[in-house]
Design a protein around this motif. Sequence first.
Motif, PDB file in Angstrom:
ATOM      1  N   ARG A 118       0.838  -1.200   0.000  1.00  0.00           N
ATOM      2  CA  ARG A 118       0.000   0.000   0.000  1.00  0.00           C
ATOM      3  C   ARG A 118       0.875   1.252   0.000  1.00  0.00           C
ATOM      4  O   ARG A 118       2.088   1.165   0.116  1.00  0.00           O
ATOM      5  CB  ARG A 118      -0.906   0.010   1.260  1.00  0.00           C
ATOM      6  N   SER A 119       0.227   2.405  -0.095  1.00  0.00           N
ATOM      7  CA  SER A 119       0.956   3.663   0.073  1.00  0.00           C
ATOM      8  C   SER A 119       1.049   3.964   1.552  1.00  0.00           C
ATOM      9  O   SER A 119       0.016   4.142   2.222  1.00  0.00           O
ATOM     10  CB  SER A 119       0.213   4.804  -0.634  1.00  0.00           C
ATOM     11  N   TYR A 120       2.274   3.979   2.065  1.00  0.00           N
ATOM     12  CA  TYR A 120       2.507   4.290   3.479  1.00  0.00           C
ATOM     13  C   TYR A 120       3.049   5.711   3.575  1.00  0.00           C
ATOM     14  O   TYR A 120       3.901   6.115   2.777  1.00  0.00           O
ATOM     15  CB  TYR A 120       3.508   3.307   4.090  1.00  0.00           C
ATOM     16  N   ARG A 121       2.582   6.449   4.574  1.00  0.00           N
ATOM     17  CA  ARG A 121       2.998   7.853   4.704  1.00  0.00           C
ATOM     18  C   ARG A 121       3.527   8.191   6.088  1.00  0.00           C
ATOM     19  O   ARG A 121       3.865   9.332   6.352  1.00  0.00           O
ATOM     20  CB  ARG A 121       1.830   8.768   4.335  1.00  0.00           C
ATOM     21  N   ARG A 122       3.566   7.196   6.979  1.00  0.00           N
ATOM     22  CA  ARG A 122       4.131   7.419   8.319  1.00  0.00           C
ATOM     23  C   ARG A 122       5.123   6.291   8.609  1.00  0.00           C
ATOM     24  O   ARG A 122       4.775   5.108   8.500  1.00  0.00           O
ATOM     25  CB  ARG A 122       3.019   7.434   9.373  1.00  0.00           C
TER      26      ARG A 122
ATOM     27  N   LYS B 236       4.100  16.750  -1.709  1.00  0.00           N
ATOM     28  CA  LYS B 236       2.701  16.982  -1.287  1.00  0.00           C
ATOM     29  C   LYS B 236       2.100  15.645  -0.862  1.00  0.00           C
ATOM     30  O   LYS B 236       2.084  14.683  -1.629  1.00  0.00           O
ATOM     31  CB  LYS B 236       1.941  17.578  -2.477  1.00  0.00           C
ATOM     32  N   TRP B 237       1.625  15.614   0.367  1.00  0.00           N
ATOM     33  CA  TRP B 237       1.160  14.347   0.960  1.00  0.00           C
ATOM     34  C   TRP B 237      -0.354  14.273   1.041  1.00  0.00           C
ATOM     35  O   TRP B 237      -1.001  15.236   1.462  1.00  0.00           O
ATOM     36  CB  TRP B 237       1.728  14.191   2.368  1.00  0.00           C
ATOM     37  N   ALA B 238      -0.908  13.132   0.659  1.00  0.00           N
ATOM     38  CA  ALA B 238      -2.301  12.737   0.945  1.00  0.00           C
ATOM     39  C   ALA B 238      -3.311  13.874   0.743  1.00  0.00           C
ATOM     40  O   ALA B 238      -3.910  14.360   1.704  1.00  0.00           O
ATOM     41  CB  ALA B 238      -2.393  12.179   2.373  1.00  0.00           C
TER      42      ALA B 238
ATOM     43  N   SER C 261       6.407   2.200   1.251  1.00  0.00           N
ATOM     44  CA  SER C 261       6.758   3.278   0.313  1.00  0.00           C
ATOM     45  C   SER C 261       5.518   4.069  -0.067  1.00  0.00           C
ATOM     46  O   SER C 261       4.387   3.628   0.168  1.00  0.00           O
ATOM     47  CB  SER C 261       7.396   2.686  -0.950  1.00  0.00           C
ATOM     48  N   CYS C 262       5.761   5.231  -0.644  1.00  0.00           N
ATOM     49  CA  CYS C 262       4.669   6.015  -1.234  1.00  0.00           C
ATOM     50  C   CYS C 262       5.196   6.668  -2.503  1.00  0.00           C
ATOM     51  O   CYS C 262       6.216   7.355  -2.477  1.00  0.00           O
ATOM     52  CB  CYS C 262       4.172   7.083  -0.254  1.00  0.00           C
ATOM     53  N   MET C 263       4.509   6.418  -3.597  1.00  0.00           N
ATOM     54  CA  MET C 263       4.857   7.096  -4.851  1.00  0.00           C
ATOM     55  C   MET C 263       4.267   8.501  -4.789  1.00  0.00           C
ATOM     56  O   MET C 263       3.109   8.674  -4.402  1.00  0.00           O
ATOM     57  CB  MET C 263       4.247   6.367  -6.044  1.00  0.00           C
ATOM     58  N   ILE C 264       5.046   9.485  -5.188  1.00  0.00           N
ATOM     59  CA  ILE C 264       4.570  10.866  -5.101  1.00  0.00           C
ATOM     60  C   ILE C 264       4.728  11.562  -6.452  1.00  0.00           C
ATOM     61  O   ILE C 264       5.838  11.669  -6.985  1.00  0.00           O
ATOM     62  CB  ILE C 264       5.323  11.617  -3.980  1.00  0.00           C
ATOM     63  N   GLY C 265       3.575  11.989  -6.979  1.00  0.00           N
ATOM     64  CA  GLY C 265       3.581  12.681  -8.263  1.00  0.00           C
ATOM     65  C   GLY C 265       3.428  14.184  -8.117  1.00  0.00           C
ATOM     66  O   GLY C 265       3.667  14.940  -9.052  1.00  0.00           O
ATOM     67  N   MET C 266       2.980  14.594  -6.918  1.00  0.00           N
ATOM     68  CA  MET C 266       2.788  16.035  -6.667  1.00  0.00           C
ATOM     69  C   MET C 266       4.001  16.553  -5.909  1.00  0.00           C
ATOM     70  O   MET C 266       4.152  16.263  -4.718  1.00  0.00           O
ATOM     71  CB  MET C 266       1.532  16.251  -5.807  1.00  0.00           C
ATOM     72  N   PHE C 267       4.859  17.274  -6.597  1.00  0.00           N
ATOM     73  CA  PHE C 267       6.070  17.756  -5.917  1.00  0.00           C
ATOM     74  C   PHE C 267       6.523  19.067  -6.533  1.00  0.00           C
ATOM     75  O   PHE C 267       6.125  19.431  -7.647  1.00  0.00           O
ATOM     76  CB  PHE C 267       7.184  16.702  -5.985  1.00  0.00           C
TER      77      PHE C 267
ATOM     78  N   ASN D 272      -1.145   1.501  10.191  1.00  0.00           N
ATOM     79  CA  ASN D 272      -1.918   0.410   9.591  1.00  0.00           C
ATOM     80  C   ASN D 272      -2.644   0.954   8.376  1.00  0.00           C
ATOM     81  O   ASN D 272      -3.350   1.962   8.475  1.00  0.00           O
ATOM     82  CB  ASN D 272      -2.972  -0.114  10.577  1.00  0.00           C
ATOM     83  N   VAL D 273      -2.447   0.287   7.251  1.00  0.00           N
ATOM     84  CA  VAL D 273      -3.174   0.664   6.033  1.00  0.00           C
ATOM     85  C   VAL D 273      -3.953  -0.561   5.582  1.00  0.00           C
ATOM     86  O   VAL D 273      -3.367  -1.621   5.359  1.00  0.00           O
ATOM     87  CB  VAL D 273      -2.201   1.122   4.925  1.00  0.00           C
ATOM     88  N   SER D 274      -5.282  -0.424   5.484  1.00  0.00           N
ATOM     89  CA  SER D 274      -6.113  -1.572   5.113  1.00  0.00           C
ATOM     90  C   SER D 274      -6.972  -1.244   3.918  1.00  0.00           C
ATOM     91  O   SER D 274      -7.396  -0.095   3.736  1.00  0.00           O
ATOM     92  CB  SER D 274      -7.070  -1.968   6.232  1.00  0.00           C
TER      93      SER D 274
ATOM     94  N   PRO E 270     -10.388   2.519   0.025  1.00  0.00           N
ATOM     95  CA  PRO E 270     -11.489   1.813  -0.635  1.00  0.00           C
ATOM     96  C   PRO E 270     -11.134   1.425  -2.070  1.00  0.00           C
ATOM     97  O   PRO E 270     -10.598   2.246  -2.825  1.00  0.00           O
ATOM     98  CB  PRO E 270     -12.633   2.852  -0.645  1.00  0.00           C
ATOM     99  N   LYS E 271     -11.410   0.192  -2.413  1.00  0.00           N
ATOM    100  CA  LYS E 271     -11.210  -0.284  -3.783  1.00  0.00           C
ATOM    101  C   LYS E 271     -12.556  -0.722  -4.358  1.00  0.00           C
ATOM    102  O   LYS E 271     -13.407  -1.253  -3.642  1.00  0.00           O
ATOM    103  CB  LYS E 271     -10.218  -1.460  -3.810  1.00  0.00           C
ATOM    104  N   ARG E 272     -12.732  -0.495  -5.650  1.00  0.00           N
ATOM    105  CA  ARG E 272     -13.976  -0.880  -6.330  1.00  0.00           C
ATOM    106  C   ARG E 272     -14.100  -2.401  -6.400  1.00  0.00           C
ATOM    107  O   ARG E 272     -13.091  -3.110  -6.439  1.00  0.00           O
ATOM    108  CB  ARG E 272     -13.994  -0.310  -7.750  1.00  0.00           C
TER     109      ARG E 272
END
Length: 188
Positions: free
Chosen positions: A8-12, A62-64, A117-123, A152-154, A176-178
Amino acid sequence: MELIKKNRSYRRFDNSKKISMEQLENFVEHARIAQCSANRQPLRYSLITEKEACEKLYDGLKWAGYLTDWDGPVPEERPVAYIVVAAKNDLMDFEKVDSGLAMQNMTLAAISEGVGSCMIGMFNKKIVSEVSGFDDEHTILYVIAFGYPVENVSLTDVKDGDFKYYRDDAGNHFVPKRSMDEIIFKKI
Ligand SMILES: Cc1cc2nc3c(=O)[nH]c(=O)nc-3n(C[C@H](O)[C@H](O)[C@H](O)COP(=O)(O)O)c2cc1C
Protein backbone atom coordinates in the motif's frame (compact mmCIF):
# COMPACT_ATOMS: atom_id res chain seq x y z
CA MET A 1 -1.52 -11.65 -3.70
CA GLU A 2 -0.45 -11.25 -0.06
CA LEU A 3 2.51 -9.09 -1.12
CA ILE A 4 0.34 -6.95 -3.40
CA LYS A 5 -2.20 -6.49 -0.59
CA LYS A 6 0.57 -5.32 1.72
CA ASN A 7 2.07 -3.03 -0.94
CA ARG A 8 0.00 0.00 0.00
CA SER A 9 0.96 3.66 0.07
CA TYR A 10 2.51 4.29 3.48
CA ARG A 11 3.00 7.85 4.70
CA ARG A 12 4.13 7.42 8.32
CA PHE A 13 7.43 5.72 9.10
CA ASP A 14 9.83 5.08 11.97
CA ASN A 15 12.39 7.79 11.23
CA SER A 16 14.93 6.16 13.57
CA LYS A 17 15.16 3.02 11.39
CA LYS A 18 17.45 3.80 8.49
CA ILE A 19 17.54 2.36 4.98
CA SER A 20 20.92 1.77 3.37
CA MET A 21 22.14 2.74 -0.08
CA GLU A 22 22.53 -1.02 -0.78
CA GLN A 23 18.82 -1.54 -0.08
CA LEU A 24 17.92 1.24 -2.54
CA GLU A 25 20.29 -0.22 -5.13
CA ASN A 26 18.55 -3.57 -4.73
CA PHE A 27 15.17 -1.91 -5.38
CA VAL A 28 16.57 -0.29 -8.55
CA GLU A 29 17.93 -3.67 -9.65
CA HIS A 30 14.29 -4.82 -9.72
CA ALA A 31 13.39 -1.78 -11.87
CA ARG A 32 16.36 -2.32 -14.17
CA ILE A 33 14.92 -5.57 -15.53
CA ALA A 34 11.28 -4.42 -15.79
CA GLN A 35 9.33 -4.59 -19.05
CA CYS A 36 9.60 -1.35 -21.03
CA SER A 37 8.41 -0.06 -24.34
CA ALA A 38 10.72 -1.07 -27.24
CA ASN A 39 13.30 -1.93 -24.58
CA ARG A 40 14.72 1.60 -24.84
CA GLN A 41 15.17 1.90 -21.05
CA PRO A 42 14.82 5.69 -20.76
CA LEU A 43 14.51 5.83 -16.96
CA ARG A 44 17.20 7.12 -14.61
CA TYR A 45 17.24 7.10 -10.81
CA SER A 46 18.71 9.25 -8.05
CA LEU A 47 19.07 7.42 -4.75
CA ILE A 48 18.94 9.46 -1.56
CA THR A 49 19.67 8.38 2.02
CA GLU A 50 21.60 11.37 3.48
CA LYS A 51 19.68 12.94 6.36
CA GLU A 52 20.01 16.56 5.19
CA ALA A 53 19.05 15.68 1.61
CA CYS A 54 16.00 13.74 2.86
CA GLU A 55 14.94 16.72 4.97
CA LYS A 56 15.27 19.12 2.05
CA LEU A 57 13.45 16.82 -0.36
CA TYR A 58 10.60 16.35 2.13
CA ASP A 59 9.82 20.09 1.88
CA GLY A 60 9.07 19.64 -1.83
CA LEU A 61 6.49 16.86 -1.47
CA LYS A 62 2.70 16.98 -1.29
CA TRP A 63 1.16 14.35 0.96
CA ALA A 64 -2.30 12.74 0.95
CA GLY A 65 -4.42 15.34 -0.84
CA TYR A 66 -7.70 13.85 0.48
CA LEU A 67 -6.63 14.20 4.13
CA THR A 68 -7.21 17.93 4.25
CA ASP A 69 -6.72 18.19 8.03
CA TRP A 70 -3.34 16.39 7.96
CA ASP A 71 -0.14 18.30 7.19
CA GLY A 72 1.96 15.23 6.41
CA PRO A 73 4.11 13.11 8.70
CA VAL A 74 5.65 14.66 11.83
CA PRO A 75 9.50 14.74 11.83
CA GLU A 76 9.83 11.43 13.75
CA GLU A 77 7.61 9.72 11.14
CA ARG A 78 9.15 11.09 7.95
CA PRO A 79 10.71 8.91 5.21
CA VAL A 80 14.36 7.94 5.62
CA ALA A 81 15.17 7.37 1.94
CA TYR A 82 13.97 8.35 -1.51
CA ILE A 83 14.31 7.28 -5.12
CA VAL A 84 13.69 10.01 -7.66
CA VAL A 85 12.57 8.62 -11.03
CA ALA A 86 13.37 10.63 -14.15
CA ALA A 87 13.38 10.04 -17.89
CA LYS A 88 15.62 11.19 -20.65
CA ASN A 89 13.77 14.08 -22.31
CA ASP A 90 12.71 12.32 -25.52
CA LEU A 91 10.20 10.05 -23.74
CA MET A 92 7.78 8.51 -26.25
CA ASP A 93 4.08 7.95 -25.66
CA PHE A 94 4.18 4.23 -24.80
CA GLU A 95 7.10 4.84 -22.48
CA LYS A 96 4.81 6.62 -20.02
CA VAL A 97 3.92 3.11 -18.84
CA ASP A 98 7.57 2.29 -18.10
CA SER A 99 7.78 4.32 -14.91
CA GLY A 100 4.69 2.61 -13.48
CA LEU A 101 6.13 -0.83 -14.10
CA ALA A 102 9.52 0.15 -12.69
CA MET A 103 7.98 1.71 -9.57
CA GLN A 104 5.76 -1.32 -9.01
CA ASN A 105 8.81 -3.60 -9.11
CA MET A 106 10.70 -1.34 -6.70
CA THR A 107 7.87 -1.02 -4.20
CA LEU A 108 7.20 -4.77 -4.26
CA ALA A 109 10.89 -5.45 -3.67
CA ALA A 110 10.74 -3.00 -0.76
CA ILE A 111 7.65 -4.40 0.94
CA SER A 112 9.01 -7.94 0.59
CA GLU A 113 11.62 -6.88 3.16
CA GLY A 114 9.19 -4.86 5.29
CA VAL A 115 9.99 -1.45 3.78
CA GLY A 116 6.93 0.66 3.03
CA SER A 117 6.76 3.28 0.31
CA CYS A 118 4.67 6.01 -1.23
CA MET A 119 4.86 7.10 -4.85
CA ILE A 120 4.57 10.87 -5.10
CA GLY A 121 3.58 12.68 -8.26
CA MET A 122 2.79 16.04 -6.67
CA PHE A 123 6.07 17.76 -5.92
CA ASN A 124 7.96 21.01 -6.24
CA LYS A 125 10.14 20.57 -9.33
CA LYS A 126 12.77 23.07 -8.23
CA ILE A 127 13.38 21.45 -4.85
CA VAL A 128 13.35 17.89 -6.22
CA SER A 129 15.75 18.71 -9.07
CA GLU A 130 18.10 20.54 -6.68
CA VAL A 131 18.29 17.57 -4.32
CA SER A 132 18.32 14.80 -6.95
CA GLY A 133 20.77 16.54 -9.27
CA PHE A 134 18.78 15.88 -12.46
CA ASP A 135 19.64 18.42 -15.17
CA ASP A 136 17.71 19.90 -18.12
CA GLU A 137 18.24 16.75 -20.18
CA HIS A 138 15.94 14.83 -17.84
CA THR A 139 12.29 15.14 -16.85
CA ILE A 140 11.59 14.22 -13.25
CA LEU A 141 8.54 11.96 -13.17
CA TYR A 142 8.04 10.73 -9.61
CA VAL A 143 9.54 10.57 -6.16
CA ILE A 144 9.24 7.37 -4.11
CA ALA A 145 9.48 7.78 -0.35
CA PHE A 146 10.67 4.82 1.73
CA GLY A 147 10.72 3.84 5.40
CA TYR A 148 9.60 1.22 7.90
CA PRO A 149 5.86 1.85 8.36
CA VAL A 150 4.30 2.79 11.69
CA GLU A 151 0.74 2.99 10.39
CA ASN A 152 -1.92 0.41 9.59
CA VAL A 153 -3.17 0.66 6.03
CA SER A 154 -6.11 -1.57 5.11
CA LEU A 155 -8.18 -2.14 2.05
CA THR A 156 -11.92 -1.69 2.20
CA ASP A 157 -14.80 -1.56 -0.32
CA VAL A 158 -15.92 1.54 -2.18
CA LYS A 159 -19.32 2.47 -0.74
CA ASP A 160 -21.78 4.82 -2.48
CA GLY A 161 -19.14 5.63 -5.09
CA ASP A 162 -16.76 7.17 -2.55
CA PHE A 163 -13.18 6.13 -3.38
CA LYS A 164 -11.37 8.66 -1.16
CA TYR A 165 -9.02 7.14 1.37
CA TYR A 166 -9.67 8.13 4.98
CA ARG A 167 -8.48 7.61 8.56
CA ASP A 168 -10.38 6.65 11.68
CA ASP A 169 -9.94 8.39 15.06
CA ALA A 170 -7.09 6.00 15.96
CA GLY A 171 -5.18 7.03 12.81
CA ASN A 172 -5.75 3.78 10.91
CA HIS A 173 -5.72 4.45 7.17
CA PHE A 174 -8.35 2.88 4.90
CA VAL A 175 -8.19 2.60 1.12
CA PRO A 176 -11.49 1.81 -0.64
CA LYS A 177 -11.21 -0.28 -3.78
CA ARG A 178 -13.98 -0.88 -6.33
CA SER A 179 -15.57 -4.34 -6.49
CA MET A 180 -14.88 -6.92 -9.18
CA ASP A 181 -18.47 -6.46 -10.39
CA GLU A 182 -17.82 -2.77 -10.94
CA ILE A 183 -14.51 -3.06 -12.76
CA ILE A 184 -15.19 -6.02 -15.04
CA PHE A 185 -16.94 -4.37 -17.96
CA LYS A 186 -17.86 -7.51 -19.89
CA LYS A 187 -17.27 -11.23 -19.75
CA ILE A 188 -17.60 -12.60 -23.24
C1 LIG B 1 1.27 7.81 -10.01
C2 LIG B 1 0.94 8.03 -8.56
C3 LIG B 1 1.11 9.28 -7.99
C4 LIG B 1 0.84 9.49 -6.63
N1 LIG B 1 1.06 10.72 -6.07
C5 LIG B 1 0.86 10.88 -4.74
C6 LIG B 1 1.18 12.12 -4.12
O1 LIG B 1 1.62 13.08 -4.75
N2 LIG B 1 1.02 12.22 -2.76
C7 LIG B 1 0.56 11.18 -2.01
O2 LIG B 1 0.43 11.32 -0.79
N3 LIG B 1 0.21 9.99 -2.58
C8 LIG B 1 0.37 9.81 -3.92
N4 LIG B 1 0.08 8.60 -4.51
C9 LIG B 1 -0.48 7.51 -3.71
C10 LIG B 1 -1.98 7.32 -4.00
O3 LIG B 1 -2.71 8.31 -3.32
C11 LIG B 1 -2.39 5.90 -3.55
O4 LIG B 1 -1.79 4.97 -4.41
C12 LIG B 1 -3.92 5.72 -3.57
O5 LIG B 1 -4.53 6.54 -2.62
C13 LIG B 1 -4.31 4.29 -3.30
O6 LIG B 1 -3.74 3.83 -2.09
P1 LIG B 1 -2.87 2.51 -2.11
O7 LIG B 1 -1.58 2.84 -2.84
O8 LIG B 1 -2.64 2.15 -0.68
O9 LIG B 1 -3.66 1.48 -2.87
C14 LIG B 1 0.35 8.40 -5.85
C15 LIG B 1 0.18 7.14 -6.44
C16 LIG B 1 0.48 6.95 -7.77
C17 LIG B 1 0.30 5.56 -8.36
